[in-house]
Design an enzyme around this catalytic site. Structure first.
Site, PDB file in Angstrom:
ATOM      1  N   ARG A   1       0.926  -1.120   0.043  1.00 54.49           N
ATOM      2  CA  ARG A   1       0.008   0.184  -0.229  1.00 54.49           C
ATOM      3  C   ARG A   1       0.948   1.187  -0.092  1.00 54.49           C
ATOM      4  O   ARG A   1       1.789   1.283   0.779  1.00 54.49           O
ATOM      5  CB  ARG A   1      -0.955  -0.079   1.208  1.00 54.49           C
ATOM      6  CG  ARG A   1      -2.003  -0.985   1.234  1.00 54.49           C
ATOM      7  CD  ARG A   1      -3.192  -0.946   2.040  1.00 54.49           C
ATOM      8  NE  ARG A   1      -3.922  -2.147   2.163  1.00 54.49           N
ATOM      9  CZ  ARG A   1      -4.674  -2.518   1.069  1.00 54.49           C
ATOM     10  NH1 ARG A   1      -4.687  -1.953  -0.174  1.00 54.49           N
ATOM     11  NH2 ARG A   1      -5.246  -3.730   1.096  1.00 54.49           N
ATOM     12  N   ASP A   2       0.360   2.214  -0.821  1.00 53.37           N
ATOM     13  CA  ASP A   2       1.298   3.511  -0.947  1.00 53.37           C
ATOM     14  C   ASP A   2       0.944   4.058   0.513  1.00 53.37           C
ATOM     15  O   ASP A   2      -0.009   4.269   1.195  1.00 53.37           O
ATOM     16  CB  ASP A   2       0.715   4.380  -1.956  1.00 53.37           C
ATOM     17  CG  ASP A   2       1.302   5.657  -2.252  1.00 53.37           C
ATOM     18  OD1 ASP A   2       2.054   5.369  -3.207  1.00 53.37           O
ATOM     19  OD2 ASP A   2       1.522   6.453  -1.396  1.00 53.37           O
ATOM     20  N   ILE A   3       2.043   4.736   0.878  1.00 47.89           N
ATOM     21  CA  ILE A   3       2.009   5.385   2.340  1.00 47.89           C
ATOM     22  C   ILE A   3       1.231   6.631   2.356  1.00 47.89           C
ATOM     23  O   ILE A   3       0.843   7.288   3.295  1.00 47.89           O
ATOM     24  CB  ILE A   3       3.590   5.688   2.785  1.00 47.89           C
ATOM     25  CG1 ILE A   3       3.618   5.682   4.249  1.00 47.89           C
ATOM     26  CG2 ILE A   3       4.326   6.901   2.108  1.00 47.89           C
ATOM     27  CD1 ILE A   3       5.481   5.683   4.680  1.00 47.89           C
TER      28      ILE A   3
ATOM     29  N   ASN B   1       4.617   6.579 -13.379  1.00 45.86           N
ATOM     30  CA  ASN B   1       5.022   8.073 -13.426  1.00 45.86           C
ATOM     31  C   ASN B   1       6.481   7.721 -14.081  1.00 45.86           C
ATOM     32  O   ASN B   1       7.259   6.847 -13.468  1.00 45.86           O
ATOM     33  CB  ASN B   1       4.992   8.821 -12.273  1.00 45.86           C
ATOM     34  CG  ASN B   1       3.735   9.070 -11.799  1.00 45.86           C
ATOM     35  OD1 ASN B   1       2.726   9.423 -12.695  1.00 45.86           O
ATOM     36  ND2 ASN B   1       3.418   9.221 -10.565  1.00 45.86           N
TER      37      ASN B   1
ATOM     38  N   GLU C   1       8.941  10.212  -8.267  1.00 44.57           N
ATOM     39  CA  GLU C   1       9.771  10.556  -7.140  1.00 44.57           C
ATOM     40  C   GLU C   1      10.613   9.483  -6.604  1.00 44.57           C
ATOM     41  O   GLU C   1      11.910   9.708  -6.136  1.00 44.57           O
ATOM     42  CB  GLU C   1       8.789  11.051  -5.940  1.00 44.57           C
ATOM     43  CG  GLU C   1       8.294  12.455  -6.221  1.00 44.57           C
ATOM     44  CD  GLU C   1       7.059  12.767  -5.170  1.00 44.57           C
ATOM     45  OE1 GLU C   1       6.779  11.895  -4.397  1.00 44.57           O
ATOM     46  OE2 GLU C   1       6.519  13.802  -5.298  1.00 44.57           O
ATOM     47  N   VAL C   2      10.231   8.247  -6.919  1.00 44.33           N
ATOM     48  CA  VAL C   2      11.059   7.156  -6.463  1.00 44.33           C
ATOM     49  C   VAL C   2      11.550   6.246  -7.552  1.00 44.33           C
ATOM     50  O   VAL C   2      10.719   6.035  -8.586  1.00 44.33           O
ATOM     51  CB  VAL C   2      10.233   6.137  -5.671  1.00 44.33           C
ATOM     52  CG1 VAL C   2      11.206   4.760  -5.078  1.00 44.33           C
ATOM     53  CG2 VAL C   2       9.721   6.777  -4.225  1.00 44.33           C
TER      54      VAL C   2
ATOM     55  N   HIS D   1       7.681   1.358 -10.623  1.00 49.87           N
ATOM     56  CA  HIS D   1       6.333   0.942  -9.763  1.00 49.87           C
ATOM     57  C   HIS D   1       5.328   1.434 -10.360  1.00 49.87           C
ATOM     58  O   HIS D   1       4.824   2.605 -11.031  1.00 49.87           O
ATOM     59  CB  HIS D   1       6.274   1.629  -8.458  1.00 49.87           C
ATOM     60  CG  HIS D   1       6.599   2.999  -8.155  1.00 49.87           C
ATOM     61  ND1 HIS D   1       7.742   3.733  -8.439  1.00 49.87           N
ATOM     62  CD2 HIS D   1       5.780   4.127  -8.223  1.00 49.87           C
ATOM     63  CE1 HIS D   1       7.942   5.042  -8.483  1.00 49.87           C
ATOM     64  NE2 HIS D   1       6.545   5.239  -8.298  1.00 49.87           N
TER      65      HIS D   1
ATOM     66  N   HIS E   1       1.396   2.220 -10.043  1.00 49.96           N
ATOM     67  CA  HIS E   1       0.166   2.529  -9.201  1.00 49.96           C
ATOM     68  C   HIS E   1      -1.134   2.111  -9.541  1.00 49.96           C
ATOM     69  O   HIS E   1      -1.331   2.254 -10.686  1.00 49.96           O
ATOM     70  CB  HIS E   1       0.111   4.172  -9.179  1.00 49.96           C
ATOM     71  CG  HIS E   1       1.267   5.164  -8.852  1.00 49.96           C
ATOM     72  ND1 HIS E   1       1.335   5.528  -7.440  1.00 49.96           N
ATOM     73  CD2 HIS E   1       2.313   5.367  -9.547  1.00 49.96           C
ATOM     74  CE1 HIS E   1       2.475   6.374  -7.405  1.00 49.96           C
ATOM     75  NE2 HIS E   1       3.195   6.199  -8.591  1.00 49.96           N
TER      76      HIS E   1
END
Ligand code: AMP
Ligand code: ZN
Length: 116
Positions: free
Chosen positions: A30-32, A88, A96-97, A101, A103
């Site tokens: 899960r996304d933080i 992204n 950003e990371v 990944h 989403h």
């Protein structure tokens, strides 16, 4: 990559995450900071910086990532109403990371793809 990469550290178990699915090659958690009622990140355990690098470097693993994302969407109950799968990529893409990944976003209408 390893210790410099946040998501490699999650794969290594060095940083906690709420894991919802794991295969030999992928991890979903899960996304933080969720942007929708369901917001899960699906990553390959192996480090690739972005989806382009992954797709060109290991198309089979890219396929496994997509398959894992589809199972997550199903497990999260998103198939009926639909969902968004998003990668992204790079600075203008808002990445950003820099460990690829997907989403998986859903659980409510998500609005237009891009807000201007
Ligand atoms: P992106 O902007 O596409 O690179 O997305 C990075 C995502 O990682 C953001 O949605 C963050 O909320 C999420 N994130 C950052 N740190 C963590 C973490 N420790 N555990 C889970 N998700 C995270
Ligand atoms: Zn990594």
């Amino acid at each position: 990559m390893g210790s410099d990469c946040l998501f490699c550290r999650i794969v290594a178990g060095e940083i906690p995450a709420t894991i919802v699915r794991e295969t030999d090659t992928t991890l979903a958690f899960r996304d933080i900071s969720p942007k929708a009622p369901v917001h899960v990140l699906v990553i390959p355990k192996e480090h690739y910086a972005d989806v382009a690098t992954l797709g060109q470097g290991d198309p089979g693993l890219a396929g496994e990532l997509l398959a894992a994302a589809a199972v997550v969407a199903e497990d999260e109950g998103l198939l009926g109403d639909g969902y968004r799968l998003m990668f992204n990529t790079g600075a203008y893409g808002g990445q950003e990371v820099f460990h690829v990944h997907a989403h998986v976003l859903g659980g409510a209408p998500l609005g237009p793809m891009i807000c201007r």
